[in-house]
Design a protein around this motif. Structure first.
Motif, PDB file in Angstrom:
ATOM      1  N   THR A   1       5.535   7.629   2.901  1.00 59.90           N
ATOM      2  CA  THR A   1       6.419   6.841   3.762  1.00 59.90           C
ATOM      3  C   THR A   1       7.878   7.073   3.390  1.00 59.90           C
ATOM      4  O   THR A   1       8.744   7.231   4.268  1.00 59.90           O
ATOM      5  CB  THR A   1       6.083   5.350   3.655  1.00 59.90           C
TER       6      THR A   1
ATOM      7  N   PHE B   1       1.006   1.388   4.916  1.00 59.53           N
ATOM      8  CA  PHE B   1       1.435   1.079   3.549  1.00 59.53           C
ATOM      9  C   PHE B   1       1.339  -0.415   3.276  1.00 59.53           C
ATOM     10  O   PHE B   1       0.859  -0.831   2.209  1.00 59.53           O
ATOM     11  CB  PHE B   1       2.874   1.547   3.305  1.00 59.53           C
TER      12      PHE B   1
ATOM     13  N   LEU C   1       9.820   1.143   3.460  1.00 60.52           N
ATOM     14  CA  LEU C   1       8.490   0.634   3.117  1.00 60.52           C
ATOM     15  C   LEU C   1       8.232  -0.721   3.765  1.00 60.52           C
ATOM     16  O   LEU C   1       7.100  -1.018   4.182  1.00 60.52           O
ATOM     17  CB  LEU C   1       8.337   0.527   1.596  1.00 60.52           C
TER      18      LEU C   1
ATOM     19  N   LEU D   1       0.712   6.365  -0.165  1.00 59.01           N
ATOM     20  CA  LEU D   1       1.466   5.976   1.023  1.00 59.01           C
ATOM     21  C   LEU D   1       2.913   5.618   0.710  1.00 59.01           C
ATOM     22  O   LEU D   1       3.793   5.808   1.554  1.00 59.01           O
ATOM     23  CB  LEU D   1       0.769   4.811   1.725  1.00 59.01           C
ATOM     24  N   ALA D   2       3.166   5.105  -0.487  1.00 60.84           N
ATOM     25  CA  ALA D   2       4.549   4.826  -0.877  1.00 60.84           C
ATOM     26  C   ALA D   2       5.354   6.119  -0.902  1.00 60.84           C
ATOM     27  O   ALA D   2       6.500   6.174  -0.425  1.00 60.84           O
ATOM     28  CB  ALA D   2       4.587   4.141  -2.240  1.00 60.84           C
TER      29      ALA D   2
ATOM     30  N   THR E   1      -5.504   6.391   3.305  1.00 61.45           N
ATOM     31  CA  THR E   1      -4.189   6.936   3.647  1.00 61.45           C
ATOM     32  C   THR E   1      -4.155   7.549   5.045  1.00 61.45           C
ATOM     33  O   THR E   1      -3.318   7.175   5.886  1.00 61.45           O
ATOM     34  CB  THR E   1      -3.763   7.981   2.603  1.00 61.45           C
TER      35      THR E   1
ATOM     36  N   THR F   1      -2.192   3.129  -2.310  1.00 60.22           N
ATOM     37  CA  THR F   1      -0.857   2.523  -2.207  1.00 60.22           C
ATOM     38  C   THR F   1       0.207   3.475  -2.731  1.00 60.22           C
ATOM     39  O   THR F   1       1.274   3.638  -2.124  1.00 60.22           O
ATOM     40  CB  THR F   1      -0.808   1.200  -3.001  1.00 60.22           C
TER      41      THR F   1
END
Length: 313
Positions: A203, A41, A210, A199-200, A81, A196
């Motif tokens: 995660t 991330f 993060l 993955l935010a 990712t 992004t």
């Protein structure tokens, strides 16, 4: 497809190899402290921010085509990712050099999927070069040496990342980089923003923070190098080279990564290197020359090529 002179993409190709080769060093430093998801991330977010700055400087805007954003989402899964996370996981158990070597199998995966999608038509010389490159990777890896469970799992994760790159490179070449209406920086920024966001969400759902504010300065510097150079600038170069040289040619950049990774891994991280690694590297360089038509397979005499006629691959 009309051949593009090598001089138009080779400098960016070599710079991409230098940046990505050192990315494995940055991952190794970061994953010693951070969770693999934090590494993937963080590099994605920093890379996206880097390209947003590049967009502002060049006075360009993000694309508005919703279909293109759909392609970004698909490409991000298999190009950023998944592979970013798999490499971060794998480097917990294998050296940065071994991770780069597994990454060098990407062209073989790319070739398989370009044939499946009919995005390109590799000739006999290119296919022979890819095969020779695979043999060189096996020599560098030292397949005759046994690996323990952790090394096997780490290697398997890194190879899974290479498979993702093979799928993603083919998809990118067919649906994204072939477009002539958007500049490479626009396309690269769109893909990294999509990754992004993915993955935010992943995660956070995994219960992982993060950002780890307690990480030491060395980790932050590594993340800046990994995100700003290895993700932001590198993906800008990737889109530019792929638009000029094609999917299969661009994928051969991974053959150079073990050479660069070995240099940084040995000098900075103190990782060991054995005789088979430089020998395999020479085989890999020969394979790259074959894929570009610089070294040709011997064949029966045919009509001579007119002087000044460009070599087409």
């Amino acid at each position: 497809m009309k051949s593009t002179p090598v001089g138009r993409w080779l400098p960016a190709f070599l710079l991409l190899a230098l940046i990505w080769g050192n990315s494995f060093f940055f991952i190794k430093v970061a994953v010693g402290v951070l969770h693999p998801l934090q590494v993937s991330f963080g590099r994605m977010a920093i890379g996206a921010l880097t390209l947003l700055v590049a967009l502002a400087v060049s006075r360009r805007s993000l694309p508005r085509d919703p279909r293109l954003w759909g392609h970004f989402q698909v490409a991000s899964v298999v190009l950023t990712t998944l592979p970013f996370t798999l490499f971060a996981y794998g480097e917990q158990y294998v050296s940065s050099v071994v991770a780069a070597i597994w990454n060098a199998t990407t062209p073989l995966c790319t070739l398989a999927f370009t044939l499946l999608l009919r995005a390109e038509k590799p000739n006999a010389g290119r296919m022979a070069g890819l095969g020779l490159g695979f043999a060189g990777v096996m020599v560098v890896l030292g397949v005759w040496q046994p690996m323990d469970g952790g090394q096997f799992g780490g290697s398997l994760a890194c190879f899974g990342a290479a498979l993702c790159y093979g799928i993603g490179g083919s998809y990118l070449g067919r649906f994204v980089t072939g477009r002539r209406t958007e500049a490479p920086v626009v396309l690269a920024a769109g893909q990294l923003l999509s990754g992004t966001l993915q993955l935010a969400v992943i995660t956070s759902l995994a219960g992982v923070a993060l950002v780890d504010l307690s990480a030491p300065p060395a980790v932050w510097w590594s993340m800046l190098g990994l995100g700003g150079l290895g993700t932001g600038i590198a993906y800008l170069l990737l889109y530019g080279v792929q638009a000029r040289a094609g999917v299969t040619t661009t994928s051969t950049v991974t053959y150079l990564l073990p050479v660069v990774a070995a240099a940084s891994g040995v000098v900075v991280l103190g990782e060991s290197i054995t005789w088979n690694q430089p020998v395999g590297a020479l085989v890999i360089l020969l394979a790259i020359a074959m894929t570009q038509g610089l070294v040709r397979l011997s064949r029966a005499p045919s009509a001579p090529v007119a002087e000044g006629e460009p070599i087409r691959t």
